[in-house]
Design an enzyme around this catalytic site. Sequence first.
Site, PDB file in Angstrom:
ATOM      1  N   CYS A  25       0.864  -1.182   0.000  1.00  0.00           N
ATOM      2  CA  CYS A  25       0.000   0.000   0.000  1.00  0.00           C
ATOM      3  C   CYS A  25       0.898   1.230   0.000  1.00  0.00           C
ATOM      4  O   CYS A  25       1.744   1.376   0.888  1.00  0.00           O
ATOM      5  CB  CYS A  25      -0.910  -0.013   1.230  1.00  0.00           C
ATOM      6  SG  CYS A  25      -1.898   1.477   1.453  1.00  0.00           S
ATOM      7  N   CYS A  67      -1.189   3.891  -6.659  1.00  0.00           N
ATOM      8  CA  CYS A  67      -1.999   3.177  -5.658  1.00  0.00           C
ATOM      9  C   CYS A  67      -2.185   1.764  -6.178  1.00  0.00           C
ATOM     10  O   CYS A  67      -2.502   1.572  -7.361  1.00  0.00           O
ATOM     11  CB  CYS A  67      -3.354   3.871  -5.466  1.00  0.00           C
ATOM     12  SG  CYS A  67      -4.524   2.956  -4.429  1.00  0.00           S
TER      13      CYS A  67
END
Length: 283
Positions: A74, A196
């Site tokens: 992440c 992302c």
Amino acid sequence: MIESPIGVFDSGIGGLSVLQSLQLALPAEHFVYWADSGHAPYGEKSDLFVRQRSLAIADHLIRHHHIKALVVACNTATAAAIHALRQQHPHLIIVGVEPALKPALKISQTGHIGVIGTRGTLGSEKFHHLLSSLQSHARFTVQACKGLALAIEQSTDTAAGNQASQRITQLLESYTGEMGQFGQGPGQIDTLVLGCTHYVFAQNELQHVLGPKIHLVSTGEPVARQTRRLLEAASLLREGPGPRALTARISLLSNGDLIGLQAAATRWLGLPHSNCHRADPHV
């Protein structure tokens, strides 16, 4: 210790894109994946909150799954918590992700690179340090995409159907439209960095919006290569091709919607629902 699994975590399903790359680079390894969907999306949360969640998940994976390495799949969690994680667990192999600006430099022909990500990632000190170190080599246009990771997360809900897909396309059109002109002409953006891990699962829609000639760059493969290098250096790499049944070696945990994780695992990793389990609600 060699037989211990590699831990991977993300705010939700986005990190499954990194897990895909890890599987390919490390075919003999075991994995345990934590989707912190009960607290998603991280990109709209404070750094303190994300850091606390990251430390809690890491501690659980170490204590209860005895992981030999941790991949923070992440961008937001890496930016907010990677230093704290390494301080807390100095003897654990820890690999983070960052927007793939350096690989994008090698691809771009126009010298104009776009970067999309969450507010948390693009507003972080870590990202600004990376960006400033490369700005003399190319022009970068950066765009925060509020709501996009959540829309991709929600797209695994079969009840949402076409409505979720349309929402993703609308957001992509809106955010990329704000960035300027994409193309191969002078000054145009010819390469887009997916900052992302969720965005990888919207690649088809994104390519449709931008056209087939725009290069899309993600972080999964570089992260997988780095993880393999560190395991080899520590003599912790599990050798051999591993069993044929990959499904027996991957455990997926979620403290949110288990149905969503099951749908994502089947759709993007080809794993059966039996690989998905409810995470400890106390973490």
